[in-house]
Design an enzyme around this catalytic site. Structure first.
Site, PDB file in Angstrom:
ATOM      1  N   HIS A  74      65.786  44.639  40.657  1.00 52.65           N
ATOM      2  CA  HIS A  74      66.388  45.899  41.106  1.00 52.65           C
ATOM      3  C   HIS A  74      67.877  45.890  40.784  1.00 52.65           C
ATOM      4  CE1 HIS A  74      63.227  47.485  44.202  1.00 52.65           C
ATOM      5  NE2 HIS A  74      62.671  47.048  43.087  1.00 52.65           N
ATOM      6  N   TYR A 202      68.090  53.052  51.791  1.00 53.27           N
ATOM      7  CA  TYR A 202      68.666  52.852  53.132  1.00 53.27           C
ATOM      8  C   TYR A 202      69.157  54.220  53.603  1.00 53.27           C
ATOM      9  CZ  TYR A 202      68.956  47.789  52.239  1.00 53.27           C
ATOM     10  OH  TYR A 202      68.666  46.472  51.971  1.00 53.27           O
ATOM     11  N   PRO A 294      68.730  42.139  59.794  1.00 54.88           N
ATOM     12  CA  PRO A 294      68.090  42.166  58.470  1.00 54.88           C
ATOM     13  C   PRO A 294      68.645  43.229  57.513  1.00 54.88           C
ATOM     14  CG  PRO A 294      66.653  43.117  60.121  1.00 54.88           C
ATOM     15  CD  PRO A 294      67.826  42.549  60.859  1.00 54.88           C
ATOM     16  N   LYS A 298      69.954  39.180  54.216  1.00 59.82           N
ATOM     17  CA  LYS A 298      70.650  37.926  53.965  1.00 59.82           C
ATOM     18  C   LYS A 298      69.969  36.697  54.555  1.00 59.82           C
ATOM     19  CE  LYS A 298      73.778  39.575  51.431  1.00 59.82           C
ATOM     20  NZ  LYS A 298      73.526  39.325  50.001  1.00 59.82           N
ATOM     21  N   TYR A 386      75.995  42.448  48.426  1.00 58.83           N
ATOM     22  CA  TYR A 386      74.540  42.620  48.488  1.00 58.83           C
ATOM     23  C   TYR A 386      73.846  41.705  47.472  1.00 58.83           C
ATOM     24  CZ  TYR A 386      70.098  45.083  49.258  1.00 58.83           C
ATOM     25  OH  TYR A 386      68.798  45.393  49.590  1.00 58.83           O
TER      26      TYR A 386
HETATM   27  C1  PHB Z   1      62.154  44.052  53.328  1.00 63.16           C
HETATM   28  O1  PHB Z   1      61.643  44.362  52.232  1.00 63.16           O
HETATM   29  O2  PHB Z   1      61.484  43.585  54.271  1.00 63.16           O
HETATM   30  C2  PHB Z   1      63.639  44.261  53.513  1.00 63.16           C
HETATM   31  C3  PHB Z   1      64.403  44.667  52.430  1.00 63.16           C
HETATM   32  C4  PHB Z   1      65.770  44.858  52.584  1.00 63.16           C
HETATM   33  C5  PHB Z   1      66.357  44.648  53.827  1.00 63.16           C
HETATM   34  C6  PHB Z   1      65.580  44.222  54.919  1.00 63.16           C
HETATM   35  C7  PHB Z   1      64.217  44.040  54.760  1.00 63.16           C
HETATM   36  O3  PHB Z   1      67.697  44.857  53.981  1.00 63.16           O
END
Ligand code: PHB
Ligand code: APR
Length: 391
Positions: A74, A202, A294, A298, A386
């Site tokens: 990605h 997000y 989450p 990280k 990130y």
């Molecule tokens: C996930 O795919 O579970 C996931 C992805 C990004 C995040 C948190 C969880 O920031």
């Protein structure tokens, strides 16, 4: 009977198995001791966004073949504010990307590598206790198949997660602990349908945060901001899908594919750091030492950087007898842990509604997000954190 090894690793999650296999590849023997069975450990559904450094650590463990074949690269993410989505272009801004690959898959790959190397992983080892940590012969004691067992080692690696036995083995007066509990949780779902976009979304919305992620192009993994004590019985699949669509700016559900839920769970949110990552011959790595909310993806990646520093220090000891890198481990690991804690806290507070009585905070975080989405400089900062700061 007392077994003898160089490094006794407590915990067969990502941190424990990654450390054991990276050491094994460099000629350092280990025995891994895990309280659950292998199926349980590999079934734990966890995040799956890997930094470049984590992919490199899997290569160093000799376990990256499937990850390199099946992992999704990605080059950016999308961020929505009240339904208006804008892309943050990691590749364009910092020349790097992330790999989406389920953490359960990573644990399976490490477990298979370890089984293939013939090294010992003792599953279903109960009542693990640690002894003689401040001597040169620390010991683990545990019960397995109904019999008491013991391992004597040069070092013990505490990779047994937040609820493990290793951190509590450090005298309380030696523990330097920092913690923040957030006033919200994530309601998470998994479904066998494509995600609504090629990259993660997000979303900050008046109704709360949402995240659309994935395990593959045919398996979606989504989250909704919820109360820490949310009653999941009040959340039907239809209600969850409808709420996700609203929060990502797709109220008619034109983009969001739906399917029966194969998992629904509530995850609390906390920031936690135990700065005492070493006590005598015990060294902590991964969730045993720190927990991040989450939002910044990280947790798994910090386990990998801890393993990078700790494995380097242990290998240096066996090659030169020097303890210098072992002594430097906590400070080196914590320097990166705290930067990841800051980024995770920043992403979390900027994207989630702060809750009742926090109207001013919400206005500030909205303004911050609005600034980020309009500033290449701010997006560059988000991107470099990130994709992962250098080790
Ligand atoms: C996930 O795919 O579970 C996931 C992805 C990004 C995040 C948190 C969880 O920031
Ligand atoms: N004795 C033996 N094993 C134990 C004990 C104990 N007393 N307590 C816990 N364990 C085992 C757990 O069963 C688990 O398999 O230790 C392992 C810890 O694994 P994780 O909790 O996944 O922690 P870690 O390996 O540090 O993973 C770090 O990866 O799981 C993702 O994002 C998540 O931040 C987390 C990251």
């Amino acid at each position: 009977m007392t077994r003898r090894t160089q490094v006794a690793v407590v915990g067969a999650g990502p941190a424990g198995l990654l450390l054991a296999e990276v050491l094994q590849r460099q000629g350092v023997e280990s025995i891994v001791v895990e309280r659950r069975d292998r199926a349980y450990v590999e079934a734990r559904i966890r995040a799956g966004v890997l930094e470049t450094g984590t992919v490199e650590m899997m290569r160093r463990a000799g376990a990256a073949e499937r990850l390199e074949r099946e992992g999704l690269t990605h080059d950016g993410i999308e961020i929505a504010i009240d339904g208006h989505r804008r892309r943050v272009d990691f590749r364009g801004l910092v020349g790097a990307s992330v790999t989406v690959y389920g953490q359960t898959e990573m644990t399976k790959d490490l477990g298979n590598r370890r089984a293939a190397s013939g090294a010992e992983t003792l599953y279903e080892a109960l009542d693990v206790s640690l002894h003689d940590l401040e001597t040169k012969r620390p010991r683990l004691q545990f019960v397995r198949d109904g019999r008491e067992d013991e391992i004597e080692a040069d070092f013990i690696a505490g990779c047994d997660g937040f609820h493990g036995a290793c951190r509590p083995s450090i005298p309380a007066e030696r523990l330097g602990v920092y913690e923040r509990v957030y006033p919200f949780a994530w309601l998470g779902i998994m479904a066998d349908c494509p995600p609504p976009a090629d990259e993660l979304i997000y979303a900050r919305h008046q109704r709360g945060f949402a995240l659309c992620s994935m395990r593959s192009r045919s398996r979606a993994r989504h989250y909704l901001q919820a109360a820490p004590d949310e009653d999941l019985d009040q959340w039907s699949a239809d209600r969850i899908w409808s709420e996700i669509a609203i929060r990502i700016g797709d109220p008619q559900g034109r983009l969001l594919k739906t399917a029966p839920l194969i998992e629904k769970s509530l995850t609390p949110m906390r920031s936690f750091v135990c700065e005492t990552m070493r006590h005598g011959r015990l060294f902590l790595a991964g969730d045993a030492a720190h927990i991040v909310p989450p939002t910044g993806a990280k947790g798994l990646n910090l386990a990998a950087s801890d393993v990078h520093y700790l494995s380097q220090a242990i290998v240096a000891f066996y090659r030169s007898g020097s303890q210098a890198e072992l002594d430097a481990y906590p400070a080196r690991a914590l320097a990166r842990v705290w930067k990841a804690q800051r980024f995770s806290w920043w992403m979390t507070t900027m994207l989630h509604n702060a809750g009742p009585g926090e109207a001013f905070q919400d206005k500030i975080h909205r303004a911050e997000l609005d600034y980020v989405l309009g500033s290449p400089a701010a997006q560059t900062s988000l991107a470099e954190n990130y994709v992962g700061l250098p080790y």
